[in-house]
Design a protein around this motif. Sequence first.
Motif, PDB file in Angstrom:
ATOM      1  N   LEU A 135       0.824  -1.212   0.000  1.00 19.61           N
ATOM      2  CA  LEU A 135       0.000   0.000   0.000  1.00 19.61           C
ATOM      3  C   LEU A 135       0.858   1.261   0.000  1.00 19.61           C
ATOM      4  O   LEU A 135       0.592   2.209  -0.749  1.00 19.61           O
ATOM      5  CB  LEU A 135      -0.931  -0.004   1.216  1.00 19.61           C
ATOM      6  CG  LEU A 135      -2.034  -1.076   1.205  1.00 19.61           C
ATOM      7  CD1 LEU A 135      -2.731  -1.138   2.557  1.00 19.61           C
ATOM      8  CD2 LEU A 135      -3.039  -0.821   0.095  1.00 19.61           C
ATOM      9  N   THR A 136       1.888   1.277   0.828  1.00 17.80           N
ATOM     10  CA  THR A 136       2.697   2.494   0.971  1.00 17.80           C
ATOM     11  C   THR A 136       3.681   2.698  -0.174  1.00 17.80           C
ATOM     12  O   THR A 136       4.219   3.797  -0.329  1.00 17.80           O
ATOM     13  CB  THR A 136       3.462   2.485   2.310  1.00 17.80           C
ATOM     14  OG1 THR A 136       4.237   1.280   2.420  1.00 17.80           O
ATOM     15  CG2 THR A 136       2.495   2.564   3.487  1.00 17.80           C
ATOM     16  N   THR A 137       3.918   1.669  -0.973  1.00 15.41           N
ATOM     17  CA  THR A 137       4.818   1.830  -2.125  1.00 15.41           C
ATOM     18  C   THR A 137       4.056   2.016  -3.436  1.00 15.41           C
ATOM     19  O   THR A 137       4.666   2.335  -4.457  1.00 15.41           O
ATOM     20  CB  THR A 137       5.765   0.618  -2.262  1.00 15.41           C
ATOM     21  OG1 THR A 137       4.993  -0.584  -2.349  1.00 15.41           O
ATOM     22  CG2 THR A 137       6.714   0.536  -1.083  1.00 15.41           C
ATOM     23  N   LEU A 138       2.752   1.836  -3.400  1.00 15.58           N
ATOM     24  CA  LEU A 138       1.944   1.977  -4.614  1.00 15.58           C
ATOM     25  C   LEU A 138       1.201   3.314  -4.666  1.00 15.58           C
ATOM     26  O   LEU A 138       0.283   3.485  -5.465  1.00 15.58           O
ATOM     27  CB  LEU A 138       0.943   0.816  -4.718  1.00 15.58           C
ATOM     28  CG  LEU A 138       1.547  -0.554  -5.031  1.00 15.58           C
ATOM     29  CD1 LEU A 138       0.491  -1.647  -4.938  1.00 15.58           C
ATOM     30  CD2 LEU A 138       2.189  -0.562  -6.422  1.00 15.58           C
ATOM     31  N   GLY A 139       1.601   4.245  -3.801  1.00 13.17           N
ATOM     32  CA  GLY A 139       1.013   5.580  -3.869  1.00 13.17           C
ATOM     33  C   GLY A 139      -0.172   5.807  -2.955  1.00 13.17           C
ATOM     34  O   GLY A 139      -0.968   6.725  -3.179  1.00 13.17           O
ATOM     35  N   ASP A 166       2.497  15.311  -2.424  1.00 10.50           N
ATOM     36  CA  ASP A 166       3.808  14.696  -2.190  1.00 10.50           C
ATOM     37  C   ASP A 166       4.044  14.340  -0.725  1.00 10.50           C
ATOM     38  O   ASP A 166       5.158  13.978  -0.343  1.00 10.50           O
ATOM     39  CB  ASP A 166       4.924  15.648  -2.660  1.00 10.50           C
ATOM     40  CG  ASP A 166       4.883  15.857  -4.167  1.00 10.50           C
ATOM     41  OD1 ASP A 166       4.489  14.907  -4.873  1.00 10.50           O
ATOM     42  OD2 ASP A 166       5.233  16.959  -4.627  1.00 10.50           O
ATOM     43  N   ASN A 167       3.005  14.444   0.085  1.00  9.87           N
ATOM     44  CA  ASN A 167       3.171  14.217   1.522  1.00  9.87           C
ATOM     45  C   ASN A 167       2.902  12.762   1.902  1.00  9.87           C
ATOM     46  O   ASN A 167       2.032  12.468   2.715  1.00  9.87           O
ATOM     47  CB  ASN A 167       2.238  15.149   2.312  1.00  9.87           C
ATOM     48  CG  ASN A 167       2.597  16.602   2.121  1.00  9.87           C
ATOM     49  OD1 ASN A 167       3.773  16.945   2.044  1.00  9.87           O
ATOM     50  ND2 ASN A 167       1.588  17.465   2.044  1.00  9.87           N
ATOM     51  N   GLN A 168       3.641  11.859   1.286  1.00 12.44           N
ATOM     52  CA  GLN A 168       3.525  10.442   1.629  1.00 12.44           C
ATOM     53  C   GLN A 168       4.224  10.202   2.963  1.00 12.44           C
ATOM     54  O   GLN A 168       5.403  10.509   3.131  1.00 12.44           O
ATOM     55  CB  GLN A 168       4.162   9.577   0.538  1.00 12.44           C
ATOM     56  CG  GLN A 168       4.292   8.100   0.888  1.00 12.44           C
ATOM     57  CD  GLN A 168       2.953   7.384   0.992  1.00 12.44           C
ATOM     58  OE1 GLN A 168       2.210   7.594   1.942  1.00 12.44           O
ATOM     59  NE2 GLN A 168       2.652   6.549   0.025  1.00 12.44           N
ATOM     60  N   THR A 169       3.480   9.674   3.923  1.00 17.93           N
ATOM     61  CA  THR A 169       4.036   9.417   5.245  1.00 17.93           C
ATOM     62  C   THR A 169       4.962   8.205   5.201  1.00 17.93           C
ATOM     63  O   THR A 169       4.609   7.166   4.648  1.00 17.93           O
ATOM     64  CB  THR A 169       2.905   9.156   6.259  1.00 17.93           C
ATOM     65  OG1 THR A 169       2.018  10.273   6.246  1.00 17.93           O
ATOM     66  CG2 THR A 169       3.466   8.969   7.659  1.00 17.93           C
TER      67      THR A 169
END
Length: 237
Positions: A135-139, A166-169
């Motif tokens: 989930l966190t690597t697929l955007g 662009d604020n991916q935690t």
Amino acid sequence: MIKDLPLSYRLKTIATYLSKGTKFIDIGSDHAYLPSYVCLNDPSAKAIAGEVNEGPFNSAKQTIKKYDLTGQIEVRLGDGLDVLRPNDSVYEVVIAGMGGTLIRRILENGQHKLRNITRIIAQPNIDERDTRIALTTLGYTIVHEQMIEENEHIYEIIVADLVTDDNQTKWTDKELFLGKILLSKRDDLLIKKWQSQLAAHRKIIQQMKQAKHLNQSKIRQFEKEQTWMEEVLANNE
């Protein structure tokens, strides 16, 4: 009619994370009980029930017919996200009741089908870390995590929304393993789960150290995970 629909507490909880009026796909839908429950409660909702095996595929079609939901739910035979077509206006995905590693494979293999998907609701039975990694690597960013207990098993429900900026935690390895949001909640089920898992983890480490051919990197990883579990339990004392 809804009263005779055999839906588990686990699936009812998953349904609460779907938007009203949603159009979603339920991957590995089995008897299509979840889409049926959602559409019976929300006449504006529509769903695709995806199933890879003929038996559950036919069972799903029977369920849709029984509850007169052919106008709201379409049952498709295929592997994972392959059942989605370019003209499908689907915005949410449910992928539940399978291993976290399989969920990761399905999402990664079908990532080109996720362009319009704004929310993914995942419920891995095991290997939750793999689901979080996908989930966190697929955007996507994980916005909700919930633990529930049913039939003496503790499940984790993980909800992720599409990142629109662009604020991916960033999540640490520990947070991916234990669940960042679950750690912040620190409810009783978190403690119960890791108390149980810790004993099993220690036993596995002991067995690996007694093996004829030692896998040192795997032992170190398991020892790191053991430390994380111990930290969770120590903070509860």
